[in-house]
Design a protein around this motif. Sequence first.
Motif, short mmCIF file in Angstrom:
data_model
loop_
_atom_site.label_atom_id
_atom_site.label_comp_id
_atom_site.label_asym_id
_atom_site.label_seq_id
_atom_site.Cartn_x
_atom_site.Cartn_y
_atom_site.Cartn_z
N ILE A 64 0.86 -1.17 0.00
CA ILE A 64 0.00 0.00 0.00
C ILE A 64 0.90 1.22 0.00
CG2 ILE A 64 -0.27 -0.23 2.52
CD1 ILE A 64 -3.00 1.25 2.16
N SER A 65 0.80 2.04 -1.05
CA SER A 65 1.78 3.10 -1.28
C SER A 65 1.11 4.46 -1.35
CB SER A 65 2.53 2.86 -2.60
OG SER A 65 3.02 1.53 -2.68
N GLY A 66 1.83 5.49 -0.88
CA GLY A 66 1.38 6.85 -1.07
C GLY A 66 1.54 7.26 -2.52
N GLU A 74 -2.15 -1.56 -3.44
CA GLU A 74 -3.09 -0.49 -3.15
C GLU A 74 -2.36 0.85 -3.03
OE1 GLU A 74 -6.36 -0.80 -2.93
OE2 GLU A 74 -6.53 -2.99 -2.97
N THR A 75 -3.11 1.96 -3.15
CA THR A 75 -2.54 3.29 -2.99
C THR A 75 -3.47 4.17 -2.15
OG1 THR A 75 -3.58 4.12 -5.03
CG2 THR A 75 -1.35 3.19 -5.21
N TYR A 76 -2.93 5.29 -1.71
CA TYR A 76 -3.72 6.30 -1.00
C TYR A 76 -3.15 7.68 -1.31
CZ TYR A 76 0.22 6.02 2.26
OH TYR A 76 1.48 6.00 2.81
N GLY A 77 -3.98 8.71 -1.17
CA GLY A 77 -3.57 10.07 -1.46
C GLY A 77 -2.99 10.77 -0.25
N PRO A 78 -2.26 11.87 -0.47
CA PRO A 78 -1.63 12.60 0.64
C PRO A 78 -2.61 13.12 1.69
CG PRO A 78 -0.73 13.29 -1.48
CD PRO A 78 -1.92 12.43 -1.77
N GLN A 79 -3.84 13.36 1.29
CA GLN A 79 -4.81 13.92 2.23
C GLN A 79 -5.74 12.86 2.84
OE1 GLN A 79 -4.36 17.10 2.97
NE2 GLN A 79 -2.75 17.12 1.41
N ALA A 133 -7.32 10.16 5.17
CA ALA A 133 -7.25 10.03 6.63
C ALA A 133 -7.62 8.65 7.13
CB ALA A 133 -8.16 11.08 7.29
N ASP A 134 -7.95 7.74 6.21
CA ASP A 134 -8.34 6.39 6.62
C ASP A 134 -8.05 5.43 5.46
OD1 ASP A 134 -9.41 4.14 7.79
OD2 ASP A 134 -11.50 4.71 7.38
N MET A 135 -7.16 4.49 5.71
CA MET A 135 -6.80 3.52 4.68
C MET A 135 -7.41 2.14 4.95
SD MET A 135 -4.83 6.14 4.79
CE MET A 135 -3.29 6.96 4.48
N GLN A 190 2.25 11.81 7.07
CA GLN A 190 1.27 11.24 7.98
C GLN A 190 0.68 9.93 7.49
OE1 GLN A 190 -1.73 13.96 9.37
NE2 GLN A 190 -0.31 15.66 9.60
N GLY A 191 0.71 9.69 6.19
CA GLY A 191 0.09 8.49 5.63
C GLY A 191 0.55 7.20 6.28
N PRO A 192 1.86 6.94 6.37
CA PRO A 192 2.32 5.71 6.98
C PRO A 192 1.90 5.54 8.45
CG PRO A 192 4.03 6.63 5.62
CD PRO A 192 2.95 7.66 5.69
N ALA A 193 1.78 6.65 9.18
CA ALA A 193 1.31 6.56 10.57
C ALA A 193 -0.15 6.11 10.60
CB ALA A 193 1.47 7.91 11.27
N ILE A 194 -0.95 6.63 9.66
CA ILE A 194 -2.35 6.22 9.58
C ILE A 194 -2.45 4.74 9.20
CG2 ILE A 194 -4.54 6.57 8.35
CD1 ILE A 194 -3.66 9.53 7.99
N VAL A 195 -1.63 4.33 8.22
CA VAL A 195 -1.61 2.92 7.82
C VAL A 195 -1.26 2.04 9.01
CG1 VAL A 195 -0.35 1.20 6.46
CG2 VAL A 195 -1.11 3.32 5.38
#
Length: 382
Positions: A166-168, A195-200, A202-204, A227-232
């Motif tokens: 899962i990557s930013g 999987e991917t997620y965006g910089p903004q 807040a929930d992965m 912040q993304g990896p901390a949320i992950v």
Amino acid sequence: MMSKTTTALATLAALGALTGAAQAEIRLGVSVSATGPAAFLGDPEAKTIEMLVEQLNEEGGINGEEIALTLYDDGGDPNKARTFATRLVEDDEVVAILGGSTTGTTMSILSVAEDEGIPFISLAGAISIIDPVREFVFKTPHTDRMACEKIFTDMQAQGITKIGMISGTDGFGASMQAQCKEVAGDHGIEILADETYGPQDADMTPQLTRIRNTDGVQAVLNPGFGQGPAIVTRNVAQLGFEIPLYQSHGVASDAFIDLAGAEAAEGLRLPGTALLIADKLAEDDAQYEVVTSYTEAYKAKYDQDVSTFGGYAHDAFALIVDAITRAGDSEDPQAIRDALEETSGLVGTTGTYSFSPEDHLGLDLSAFRMLEIKDGDWLPVE
């Protein structure tokens, strides 16, 4: 002839020990992201460079010449970074540039540096910064490709062959995602979910749920920073994953543990630098002296712990000081560039640097330490 084999500490101390009033000044430019979303990178970088310039000037400068530092805060904005790089060259007339806290700002600065013939040492991680090699561009952090290789080597040792990723989608995350895909097969790793997620975001949880529901996944890898990896990490804990989680060197700092939470981060592994385990280094470790010196000086000045990212700036400054000293002409960017490319065996906080015409990073995988979070602290993986 001065030996090319030295340490960052010796460079800063021995060169600065020269006495006598400074008769001239060496103009050095910096553009980092001291504020904004990448401030966790740029703030310690700016503080580190300011501290080291102050130390060196107090000790006599380089061959009697003091460093005149011009430092701009680009806030993580590539357009501002380009503007500041142009200003550093045209108005401030610097002989070298350090900075580029992120891949985006680095790419803006390097285009100016290449066009104007000014040596530039980047503090960002993407392999595209130095591959292909650009004449005037160097960097201090390990590449994202190296991080993938270090992680996959550790996975192999654990018997892990099938993973979910899962990557930013930021510049760093996207670059590392691509590099990991490219080298995974070389290490016998199969990526079953991507999987991917965006910089903004807040929930992965949705992406991680898909990974959890993919048959055969033995570990999760999260290329990203901010912040993304901390949320992950928190989401992985909340979903009750019972397989290993690997993060990238892009979050190798104590601040990441604070953001993710020590309990959620327990057992997480990532490739990092000796700075994160400074208090655990053996005295005969090649990096012990330079890491200890920097750690103690930074703590004394700012009452803050050092970070990996400040270490990148420390090494960039040590490299440019060493190159200017050997160049023979502190006002000639081409001579400084040439001396920089001839650097050999300079021990920094990140590793031991040896550049060449084919290699403007100068580090190998041995510079990475595989680390694991235990009870809210970093421990080396034995």
